[in-house]
Design a protein around this motif. Structure first.
Motif, short mmCIF file in Angstrom:
data_model
loop_
_atom_site.label_atom_id
_atom_site.label_comp_id
_atom_site.label_asym_id
_atom_site.label_seq_id
_atom_site.Cartn_x
_atom_site.Cartn_y
_atom_site.Cartn_z
N ARG A 4 33.06 43.83 54.20
CA ARG A 4 33.41 42.89 53.13
C ARG A 4 32.23 42.01 52.79
O ARG A 4 31.33 41.82 53.61
N MET A 5 32.26 41.49 51.58
CA MET A 5 31.24 40.54 51.12
C MET A 5 31.98 39.40 50.42
O MET A 5 32.98 39.63 49.74
N ASN A 6 31.48 38.18 50.60
CA ASN A 6 32.10 37.00 50.02
C ASN A 6 31.08 36.15 49.29
O ASN A 6 29.95 36.00 49.76
N TRP A 7 31.50 35.61 48.15
CA TRP A 7 30.69 34.66 47.39
C TRP A 7 31.58 33.48 47.04
O TRP A 7 32.46 33.59 46.20
N PRO A 8 31.36 32.32 47.64
CA PRO A 8 32.15 31.14 47.28
C PRO A 8 31.51 30.42 46.08
O PRO A 8 30.29 30.41 45.92
N GLY A 9 32.36 29.87 45.24
CA GLY A 9 31.91 28.97 44.18
C GLY A 9 31.00 29.57 43.11
O GLY A 9 30.06 28.93 42.68
N LEU A 120 45.91 54.59 46.85
CA LEU A 120 45.36 53.51 47.67
C LEU A 120 43.96 53.16 47.18
O LEU A 120 43.23 54.03 46.69
N PRO A 121 43.56 51.90 47.33
CA PRO A 121 42.25 51.49 46.81
C PRO A 121 41.09 51.89 47.72
O PRO A 121 41.23 51.94 48.94
N ASP A 122 39.96 52.15 47.10
CA ASP A 122 38.71 52.25 47.84
C ASP A 122 38.17 50.84 48.08
O ASP A 122 37.63 50.54 49.14
N LEU A 123 38.33 49.98 47.05
CA LEU A 123 37.77 48.63 47.09
C LEU A 123 38.80 47.64 46.58
O LEU A 123 39.47 47.89 45.58
N ARG A 124 38.90 46.51 47.28
CA ARG A 124 39.74 45.40 46.81
C ARG A 124 38.81 44.27 46.39
O ARG A 124 37.94 43.85 47.15
N VAL A 125 39.01 43.80 45.18
CA VAL A 125 38.27 42.67 44.62
C VAL A 125 39.27 41.52 44.54
O VAL A 125 40.29 41.62 43.86
N ARG A 126 38.98 40.43 45.24
CA ARG A 126 39.87 39.27 45.22
C ARG A 126 39.11 38.09 44.60
O ARG A 126 38.01 37.76 45.05
N LEU A 127 39.75 37.51 43.60
CA LEU A 127 39.17 36.35 42.91
C LEU A 127 40.13 35.17 43.04
O LEU A 127 41.34 35.34 42.88
N GLN A 128 39.57 33.99 43.33
CA GLN A 128 40.38 32.78 43.44
C GLN A 128 39.70 31.66 42.68
O GLN A 128 38.47 31.55 42.67
N HIS A 129 40.52 30.82 42.07
CA HIS A 129 40.00 29.63 41.41
C HIS A 129 39.40 28.70 42.45
O HIS A 129 39.96 28.52 43.53
N ALA A 130 38.25 28.14 42.13
CA ALA A 130 37.61 27.12 42.96
C ALA A 130 37.11 26.04 42.01
O ALA A 130 35.94 25.98 41.67
N GLY A 131 38.05 25.25 41.52
CA GLY A 131 37.72 24.31 40.46
C GLY A 131 37.41 25.09 39.19
O GLY A 131 38.17 25.98 38.80
N ASN A 132 36.26 24.82 38.58
CA ASN A 132 35.87 25.59 37.39
C ASN A 132 35.00 26.80 37.77
O ASN A 132 34.38 27.42 36.92
N ARG A 133 34.94 27.10 39.04
CA ARG A 133 34.20 28.26 39.55
C ARG A 133 35.18 29.23 40.19
O ARG A 133 36.38 29.00 40.18
N ARG A 134 34.65 30.32 40.76
CA ARG A 134 35.50 31.33 41.38
C ARG A 134 34.94 31.72 42.74
O ARG A 134 33.73 31.82 42.94
N ASP A 135 35.85 31.94 43.68
CA ASP A 135 35.49 32.55 44.96
C ASP A 135 35.77 34.05 44.81
O ASP A 135 36.81 34.45 44.28
N LEU A 136 34.83 34.86 45.28
CA LEU A 136 34.93 36.31 45.16
C LEU A 136 34.82 36.95 46.53
O LEU A 136 33.95 36.58 47.32
N GLU A 137 35.72 37.90 46.80
CA GLU A 137 35.64 38.70 48.02
C GLU A 137 35.76 40.17 47.63
O GLU A 137 36.64 40.55 46.87
N LEU A 138 34.86 40.98 48.16
CA LEU A 138 34.93 42.43 48.02
C LEU A 138 35.21 43.00 49.40
O LEU A 138 34.51 42.67 50.35
N GLU A 139 36.24 43.85 49.49
CA GLU A 139 36.60 44.45 50.77
C GLU A 139 36.68 45.97 50.61
O GLU A 139 37.49 46.48 49.83
#
Length: 167
Positions: A4-9, A120-139
């Motif tokens: 997985r990879m994560n990018w906050p904000g 079933l997915p090969d990749l899950r992309v999860r996006l969450q609100h972080a104020g006016n930015r987004r947190d991103l996770e790829l799994e």
């Protein structure tokens, strides 16, 4: 442990940069689930990913049509938005089984609305609100997507600023 990879904000430009970098390293086919609340950036992510894969036409959100199909390097990419689906049985009229083959890229927003009816997915992309930015996770859920994330980790450093990885 799944890679997985994560990018906050992330701001919108950075989110687009990650999606474009992923689009450049992905294979021709696969299944990608995009998860997140309304307005989290799922369609923005898909537009950037498909644009990086060479889709030159306008990339529309399938909110009302439920599915948009694009030609990508001799293959097909299907972008589904299942927000308006009440249950998985409603997917039958979309002809989803006819759309799937080994050369197809399937990008699905709101996959939880069709549990059991989708591959079933090969990749899950999860996006969450972080104020006016987004947190991103790829799994990565498969070895195929693990290769995509490895390629992404080796992509241009500027596109990967702020990421944390567990590959």
């Amino acid at each position: 442990m799944r890679p997985r990879m994560n990018w906050p904000g992330l701001d919108e430009a950075a989110l687009i940069g990650v999606a474009q970098a992923l689009g450049r390293v992905m294979g021709a086919s696969g299944v990608v689930y995009l998860e997140g609340d309304l307005g989290a950036g799922k369609s923005t992510f898909v537009r950037a990913l498909l644009g990086a894969r060479g889709v030159g036409e306008r990339i529309k959100s399938p909110t009302y049509s439920l599915i948009e199909t694009y030609a990508v390097a001799g293959n097909s990419a299907h972008h589904l938005d299942l927000y308006r689906i009440a249950n998985a049985d409603e997917l039958e009229w979309l002809g989803l089984p006819d759309l799937l083959d080994e050369s197809t890229l399937l990008l699905v927003e709101w996959p939880e609305r069709a549990t059991g009816a989708l591959p079933l997915p090969d990749l899950r992309v999860r996006l969450q609100h972080a104020g006016n930015r987004r947190d991103l996770e790829l799994e990565a859920r498969t070895a195929t997507a693990g290769k995509w994330l490895s390629g992404l980790a080796q992509a241009a450093p500027g596109a990967m600023d702020g990421s944390s990885q567990s590959l």
